[in-house]
Design an enzyme around this catalytic site. Structure first.
Site, mmCIF file in Angstrom:
data_model
loop_
_atom_site.group_PDB
_atom_site.id
_atom_site.type_symbol
_atom_site.label_atom_id
_atom_site.label_comp_id
_atom_site.label_asym_id
_atom_site.label_seq_id
_atom_site.Cartn_x
_atom_site.Cartn_y
_atom_site.Cartn_z
ATOM 1 N N LYS A 39 84.529 -9.026 -55.123
ATOM 2 C CA LYS A 39 85.327 -10.054 -55.646
ATOM 3 C C LYS A 39 85.749 -11.320 -54.737
ATOM 4 C CE LYS A 39 88.493 -7.084 -58.781
ATOM 5 N NZ LYS A 39 89.838 -6.506 -59.090
ATOM 6 N N TYR A 79 87.575 -9.697 -68.718
ATOM 7 C CA TYR A 79 88.749 -8.972 -68.676
ATOM 8 C C TYR A 79 89.563 -8.791 -69.737
ATOM 9 C CZ TYR A 79 88.763 -7.615 -63.533
ATOM 10 O OH TYR A 79 88.360 -7.075 -62.423
ATOM 11 N N ASN A 142 91.962 -7.160 -54.719
ATOM 12 C CA ASN A 142 91.701 -5.715 -53.806
ATOM 13 C C ASN A 142 90.317 -5.556 -53.763
ATOM 14 O OD1 ASN A 142 91.016 -5.609 -56.829
ATOM 15 N ND2 ASN A 142 92.520 -4.164 -57.223
ATOM 16 N N HIS A 145 85.580 -4.390 -58.099
ATOM 17 C CA HIS A 145 85.828 -3.811 -59.510
ATOM 18 C C HIS A 145 84.785 -2.873 -59.515
ATOM 19 C CE1 HIS A 145 86.086 -3.562 -63.799
ATOM 20 N NE2 HIS A 145 84.446 -3.454 -63.562
ATOM 21 N N GLU A 156 79.649 -3.870 -69.584
ATOM 22 C CA GLU A 156 79.686 -4.757 -68.500
ATOM 23 C C GLU A 156 78.383 -4.995 -67.814
ATOM 24 O OE1 GLU A 156 84.347 -3.160 -67.284
ATOM 25 O OE2 GLU A 156 82.812 -2.606 -65.925
HETATM 26 P P1 ADP Z 1 90.859 -1.121 -61.580
HETATM 27 O O1 ADP Z 1 90.396 -2.441 -60.924
HETATM 28 O O2 ADP Z 1 91.265 -0.324 -60.684
HETATM 29 O O3 ADP Z 1 90.375 -0.742 -62.551
HETATM 30 P P2 ADP Z 1 93.008 -2.237 -63.643
HETATM 31 O O4 ADP Z 1 91.713 -2.166 -64.621
HETATM 32 O O5 ADP Z 1 94.096 -1.795 -63.988
HETATM 33 O O6 ADP Z 1 92.311 -1.966 -62.260
HETATM 34 O O7 ADP Z 1 93.225 -3.937 -63.462
HETATM 35 C C1 ADP Z 1 92.186 -4.763 -63.307
HETATM 36 C C2 ADP Z 1 92.313 -5.683 -61.975
HETATM 37 O O8 ADP Z 1 93.630 -6.404 -62.397
HETATM 38 C C3 ADP Z 1 92.861 -5.019 -60.804
HETATM 39 O O9 ADP Z 1 91.732 -4.528 -59.937
HETATM 40 C C4 ADP Z 1 93.501 -6.028 -60.036
HETATM 41 O O10 ADP Z 1 92.625 -7.120 -59.400
HETATM 42 C C5 ADP Z 1 94.340 -6.747 -61.156
HETATM 43 N N1 ADP Z 1 95.634 -6.207 -61.232
HETATM 44 C C6 ADP Z 1 96.083 -5.055 -62.055
HETATM 45 N N2 ADP Z 1 97.276 -4.800 -61.854
HETATM 46 C C7 ADP Z 1 98.151 -5.855 -61.477
HETATM 47 C C8 ADP Z 1 99.244 -6.304 -61.270
HETATM 48 N N3 ADP Z 1 100.167 -5.525 -61.453
HETATM 49 N N4 ADP Z 1 99.273 -7.607 -60.631
HETATM 50 C C9 ADP Z 1 98.396 -8.481 -60.363
HETATM 51 N N5 ADP Z 1 97.178 -8.033 -60.463
HETATM 52 C C10 ADP Z 1 96.682 -6.789 -61.154
HETATM 53 MG MG MG Z 2 89.699 -1.402 -64.626
#
Ligand code: ADP
Ligand code: MG
Length: 168
Positions: A39, A79, A142, A145, A156
């Site tokens: 990312k 997304y 974070n 992905h 994807e």
């Molecule tokens: P993952 O990436 O672990 O699969 P999710 O699919 O739940 O997690 O969420 C997609 C992305 O959205 C996360 O990796 C993060 O970048 C962002 N995200 C998720 N929850 C939050 C939140 N509460 N606030 C801000 N950004 C979030």
């Molecule tokens: Mg996810």
């Protein structure tokens, strides 16, 4: 049907068709492909190589890779599953704020293995040694992905790569 054990411990069938099915099950089913993104927060901090090393050291192979700068609309399509969530707009803004590195990773149980290497979504909850524990800046920023299942992995991968760009 006549079955005997082979030297590898797998049953060998006299019927050619059945042997094919058994071999397909043993050899092909364990190898998976998953989709990964390094990312913007990570590409900006020059962490692409450090993150790829984590994948490779854990046994995943990069079989497709490209660096691209998404538009907000393209991030929005990727997304779409989160479009009702309060963080959707912020997420699309962030994912289009700088280049990303999109990848296809291949290996045994690649989907769940990649999720393990990545660590929990929230870096505060991520295990020691994971990418998110070591590199993530926040819950939103974070660093990586990874697909969450076989159907999303296929979808994807096809959003970012053509068949010709994947070299296994
Ligand atoms: P993952 O990436 O672990 O699969 P999710 O699919 O739940 O997690 O969420 C997609 C992305 O959205 C996360 O990796 C993060 O970048 C962002 N995200 C998720 N929850 C939050 C939140 N509460 N606030 C801000 N950004 C979030
Ligand atoms: Mg996810």
């Amino acid at each position: 049907m006549n079955a005997t054990m082979s030297i590898h411990g797998f049953p060998t069938f006299t019927s050619h068709a059945n042997r094919h099915i058994i071999l397909y099950g043993v050899i092909k089913m364990a190898i998976q492909r998953t989709f990964s993104i390094i990312k913007p927060d990570a590409t900006k901090r020059n962490l692409t190589g450090a993150i790829v090393a984590k994948f490779e050291n854990a046994g995943l192979r990069v079989i497709a890779q490209k660096k691209i700068h998404l538009t907000k609309a393209q991030a929005g399509v990727f997304y779409e599953v989160h479009k009702e969530r309060p963080f959707y707009d912020e997420l699309c803004e962030y994912m289009s704020s700088a280049p990303i590195v999109a990848q296809v990773l291949e290996g045994e149980n690649a989907i769940s293995l990649n999720r393990e290497i990545m660590g929990a979504t929230n870096p505060a909850e991520a295990a020691e040694g994971t990418i998110r524990k070591e590199f993530a800046l926040s819950l939103g920023e974070n660093s990586v992905h990874g697909s969450d299942g076989p159907d999303t992995a296929a979808l994807e991968i096809s959003y970012f790569f053509s068949g010709l760009e994947i070299v296994s």
